[in-house]
Design a protein around this motif. Structure first.
Motif, mmCIF file in Angstrom:
data_model
loop_
_atom_site.group_PDB
_atom_site.id
_atom_site.type_symbol
_atom_site.label_atom_id
_atom_site.label_comp_id
_atom_site.label_asym_id
_atom_site.label_seq_id
_atom_site.Cartn_x
_atom_site.Cartn_y
_atom_site.Cartn_z
ATOM 1 N N SER A 145 38.701 20.734 28.018
ATOM 2 C CA SER A 145 37.699 22.077 28.053
ATOM 3 C C SER A 145 38.572 23.218 27.343
ATOM 4 O O SER A 145 38.098 24.127 26.629
ATOM 5 C CB SER A 145 37.601 22.652 29.596
ATOM 6 O OG SER A 145 36.599 21.798 30.262
ATOM 7 N N TRP A 146 39.870 23.355 27.576
ATOM 8 C CA TRP A 146 40.731 24.489 26.841
ATOM 9 C C TRP A 146 40.488 24.131 25.286
ATOM 10 O O TRP A 146 40.446 25.152 24.491
ATOM 11 C CB TRP A 146 42.202 24.523 27.395
ATOM 12 C CG TRP A 146 42.078 24.390 28.653
ATOM 13 C CD1 TRP A 146 41.642 25.062 29.659
ATOM 14 C CD2 TRP A 146 43.505 24.027 29.418
ATOM 15 N NE1 TRP A 146 41.706 24.888 30.980
ATOM 16 C CE2 TRP A 146 43.247 24.443 30.707
ATOM 17 C CE3 TRP A 146 44.769 23.445 29.124
ATOM 18 C CZ2 TRP A 146 44.265 24.099 31.863
ATOM 19 C CZ3 TRP A 146 45.600 23.118 30.084
ATOM 20 C CH2 TRP A 146 45.445 23.310 31.384
ATOM 21 N N SER A 148 40.553 19.501 32.303
ATOM 22 C CA SER A 148 40.423 20.788 32.024
ATOM 23 C C SER A 148 41.339 21.132 30.592
ATOM 24 O O SER A 148 40.994 21.921 29.758
ATOM 25 C CB SER A 148 41.398 21.536 32.863
ATOM 26 O OG SER A 148 40.664 21.986 34.271
ATOM 27 N N GLN A 178 36.815 25.035 24.184
ATOM 28 C CA GLN A 178 36.496 26.478 24.554
ATOM 29 C C GLN A 178 37.286 27.569 23.600
ATOM 30 O O GLN A 178 36.824 28.324 22.914
ATOM 31 C CB GLN A 178 36.461 26.926 25.653
ATOM 32 C CG GLN A 178 35.404 26.271 26.718
ATOM 33 C CD GLN A 178 35.828 26.625 28.325
ATOM 34 O OE1 GLN A 178 35.195 27.858 28.535
ATOM 35 N NE2 GLN A 178 36.169 25.803 29.095
ATOM 36 N N GLU A 206 31.424 22.352 30.360
ATOM 37 C CA GLU A 206 31.554 23.598 29.812
ATOM 38 C C GLU A 206 31.658 23.822 28.270
ATOM 39 O O GLU A 206 31.265 25.153 27.837
ATOM 40 C CB GLU A 206 33.234 23.811 30.281
ATOM 41 C CG GLU A 206 33.412 23.561 31.928
ATOM 42 C CD GLU A 206 34.770 23.957 32.059
ATOM 43 O OE1 GLU A 206 35.611 23.663 31.605
ATOM 44 O OE2 GLU A 206 34.694 24.336 33.615
ATOM 45 N N GLY A 266 39.706 31.944 31.471
ATOM 46 C CA GLY A 266 38.693 31.383 30.588
ATOM 47 C C GLY A 266 38.575 32.264 29.267
ATOM 48 O O GLY A 266 39.176 33.204 29.379
ATOM 49 N N PRO A 313 34.669 26.327 37.590
ATOM 50 C CA PRO A 313 35.401 26.750 36.453
ATOM 51 C C PRO A 313 36.836 26.928 36.630
ATOM 52 O O PRO A 313 37.090 27.195 37.891
ATOM 53 C CB PRO A 313 34.664 27.977 35.881
ATOM 54 C CG PRO A 313 34.310 28.531 37.425
ATOM 55 C CD PRO A 313 34.048 27.452 38.169
ATOM 56 N N ASP A 314 37.616 26.865 35.606
ATOM 57 C CA ASP A 314 39.226 27.147 35.413
ATOM 58 C C ASP A 314 39.253 28.715 35.714
ATOM 59 O O ASP A 314 38.405 29.551 35.472
ATOM 60 C CB ASP A 314 39.658 26.836 34.182
ATOM 61 C CG ASP A 314 39.959 25.316 34.085
ATOM 62 O OD1 ASP A 314 40.090 24.682 35.010
ATOM 63 O OD2 ASP A 314 39.673 24.593 32.907
ATOM 64 N N PHE A 335 29.480 26.841 27.505
ATOM 65 C CA PHE A 335 30.053 27.975 26.537
ATOM 66 C C PHE A 335 29.155 28.286 25.382
ATOM 67 O O PHE A 335 29.178 29.448 25.136
ATOM 68 C CB PHE A 335 31.505 27.559 25.590
ATOM 69 C CG PHE A 335 31.996 28.347 24.942
ATOM 70 C CD1 PHE A 335 32.998 29.124 25.523
ATOM 71 C CD2 PHE A 335 31.700 28.644 23.474
ATOM 72 C CE1 PHE A 335 33.782 30.042 24.604
ATOM 73 C CE2 PHE A 335 32.342 29.565 22.753
ATOM 74 C CZ PHE A 335 33.454 30.306 23.316
#
Length: 623
Positions: free
Chosen positions: A548-549, A545, A552, A610, A152, A148-149, A614
């Motif tokens: 994903s940002w 990423s 999420q 992710e 989060g 994972p980053d 989430f």
């Protein structure tokens, strides 16, 4: 030290909350306030590596123990589409010399082939597959979650147990096989003629790889798969009275059954920017010059073919699909983003009325227990200065034109908005009887809210003067749109295309839609093409990423919308389940899987894991 100015003129206020230079508050740290004044303690101790790599894997959807039913099967509904005949045609391949012996038959092989040979295709290509590929299980090694980053989401809310998480795609953008098994040309197939755009001839070869694609989606724990069915593959000659393509019906029958066999549920879109080309006298008629119409491409909604209006022909096509598949399909979308395919007021009229007719057919005639809606587009407009009434009025005009044009009659039973009527002089008036018939003909509000845009009035003129001037370059919206705030910053993190990462505005948008149209909301498309992804090595494409940002942050704001704002959000579909053909472009990667366009091999991206993690880590459990 950076100094942030707090005093701004009212005209320069933007969509930001300004903070003191000392920094932002950290509400999650209230329990540890003692650290704000205490001194740290420094000590020596025996060193050891303490990091532990935790390996987690995706959880596949379990096989179903029963098959749900949402309407009677076709055997009980066939009388609703009487006199249907079926036939089949072959494949068209310009590299081979074909001759048909049934010249003169209106729906024969010679007539079918002529629809392809009448178009001057260049570089027509075929894929590596010519038959359906048997799927193989996804190895567990491919399902290991990525690291994972560091930073989060910090929310503490949960999704309702029945929250829908799905992935989406459309036939024109993934299937390829455009001239195979009886399909005839659609407007998207000629997109590359006369310009440098890429064609859709091969794309992802999903037409032959659909079982493997579904296998991969199910292995990631996705419950809903959204796809479209091309009109020109079901009715190659488009109109009522022409034969139905039996291989086309069989293909989607098998696709739907395979989705269900994997424990998933299918949702079907009837028209996703792929109107049959037979509605046009010339392929150049499909293009709308800037300012010459409402949308970007003429979807043909206002047209006729062989004395049948688009509306009547489309309703007939929709009835064929619903009678054949409604027993197994719980969600139907009639149109995808119809505003972008509308030429004029007659186009909008045809969309609204054909949609309403199919809604009534589904619920009132075949007694379907599922849902029917249509998907709207709108890069949500936010006022440059929410305290400036001119900016607010321009923003309301912008959003009304894009959404209320369809949503007013469908969800509220009221007339078109003034933003539409003052701009489009040939709009078709809706009678009181029309509004009664159209009102309530969508079971939820479906929206594709990719990003936001900052709106203000046009410079040196009013919205009204622009709307009345048919040559104004800002038509049809007649507002100024910007992606730069008044502070000089981008509205959000930029993608490869027009999409900017704007999650807080997404929450605002959900509240706007819920409180305006009083209907549950479904996010039917949203996604993010990482900048320059096409130029990256595979390993770097997979570690996406920024995507994903995007997902999420949008989902976190959705949770706040549900719990803090009281907005009923039914679910969300990620666009797209794999990199695909973005209507002439392969370099904008919207997918949560990569696709090697030479080998057609797929790989999961970090964002896919992710997004699922989430939602599922926040899903309420059954009581």
């Amino acid at each position: 030290m950076l100094t942030i100015l707090l005093a701004f003129a009212a005209s320069s206020l933007a969509q930001q909350v300004y903070i003191p230079a000392e920094g932002s508050s950290r509400p999650q740290c209230v329990a540890n306030l003692s650290y704000a004044t205490a001194a740290p303690s420094f000590t020596f101790r025996q060193f050891a590596f303490t990091q532990v790599e935790t390996i987690r894997t995706a959880t596949s959807i379990p096989r179903p123990t029963s098959t749900p039913s949402f309407a009677p099967p076709y055997a009980f509904l066939s009388h609703l589409v009487p006199n249907l005949t079926t036939t089949q045609w072959g494949n068209w391949d310009p590299s081979r010399t074909l001759s048909a012996t049934d010249v003169g038959k209106p729906y024969g092989n010679a007539s079918w082939t002529a629809l392809w040979t009448s178009i001057s295709f260049s570089n027509f290509s075929r894929g590596i597959y010519s038959t359906t590929v048997t799927p193989t299980p996804v190895p567990s090694s491919d399902l290991v979650l990525p690291p994972p980053d560091y930073f989060g989401p910090r929310d503490c809310y949960y999704f309702p147990e029945d929250f829908i998480l799905g992935v989406a795609g459309s036939a024109a953008q993934i299937e390829g096989a455009v001239a195979d098994e009886g399909r005839t040309p659609a407007i998207v197939d000629i997109a590359s003629i006369g310009n440098s755009l890429s064609s859709d001839f091969v794309t992802n070869e999903n037409y032959y790889l659909y079982k493997q694609d579904i296998e991969r989606i199910a292995a990631m724990g996705i419950k809903y798969y959204s796809f479209s069915i091309p009109w020109s593959r079901i009715l190659p000659f488009v109109v009522y009275g022409s034969p139905v393509n039996k291989p086309g019906l069989n293909h989607y029958d098998d696709l739907i059954n395979f989705v269900i066999s994997k424990g998933m549920l299918p949702t079907v879109t009837l028209l996703h920017t792929d109107t049959p080309l037979q509605f046009y006298a010339n392929y150049t008629d499909t293009r709308i010059a800037p300012g010459a119409g409402i949308g970007y491409i003429d979807g043909g909604f206002q047209r006729s073919f062989k004395n049948q209006s688009f509306e009547d022909a489309f309703v007939h096509y929709g009835k064929i699909l619903m009678t054949h598949f409604a027993d197994r399909v719980p969600v139907w979308f009639t149109f995808n983003e119809p505003l972008l395919g509308s030429l004029n007021g007659k186009s909008v009229n045809a969309v609204i009325k054909s949609h309403a007719r199919l809604y009534h057919f589904y619920h009132g005639v075949i007694n379907g227990t599922g849902s029917v809606s249509l998907k709207f587009n709108d890069n949500f407009g936010v006022p440059r200065d929410p305290k400036n009434q001119d900016d607010v009025d321009a923003t309301n005009h912008f959003n009304d034109f894009q959404v209320a044009t369809f949503a007013n009659p469908i969800f509220l039973g009221i007339d078109y908005p003034e933003a539409f009527k003052m701009t489009i002089p040939d709009f078709v008036p809706l009678s009181a009887e029309d509004l009664v018939y159209i009102n309530g003909t969508a079971d939820f509000f479906a929206i594709d809210p990719y990003t936001a845009t900052i709106v203000s009035p046009p410079e040196n003129r009013t919205v009204a003067s622009c709307a009345s001037n048919s040559t104004d370059p800002l038509r049809p919206y007649c507002v100024t749109q910007s992606l730069i705030t008044t502070t000089g910053w981008n509205i959000g993190y930029r993608s490869q295309t027009y999409v900017y990462m704007t999650p807080t505005y997404f929450r605002t948008y959900l509240s706007y839609l819920w409180n305006t149209y009083k209907s549950p909301i479904m996010i039917t498309e949203f996604g993010f093409p990482v900048f320059g992804e096409d130029e990256k090595a595979l390993s770097d494409q997979l570690f996406d990423s920024p995507r994903s940002w995007y997902y999420q942050s949008f989902m976190s704001e959705m949770l706040k919308s549900i719990w803090q704002d009281g907005v009923k959000v039914l679910g969300a579909f990620a666009w797209s389940f794999a990199d695909n053909w973005e209507f002439g472009d392969f370099t904008a990667h919207y997918g949560i899987q990569t696709v090697n366009r030479t080998t057609q091999e797929r790989h999961y991206k970090k964002s896919f894991f992710e997004l699922v993690d989430f939602v599922e880590s926040r899903r309420q459990k059954a009581h």
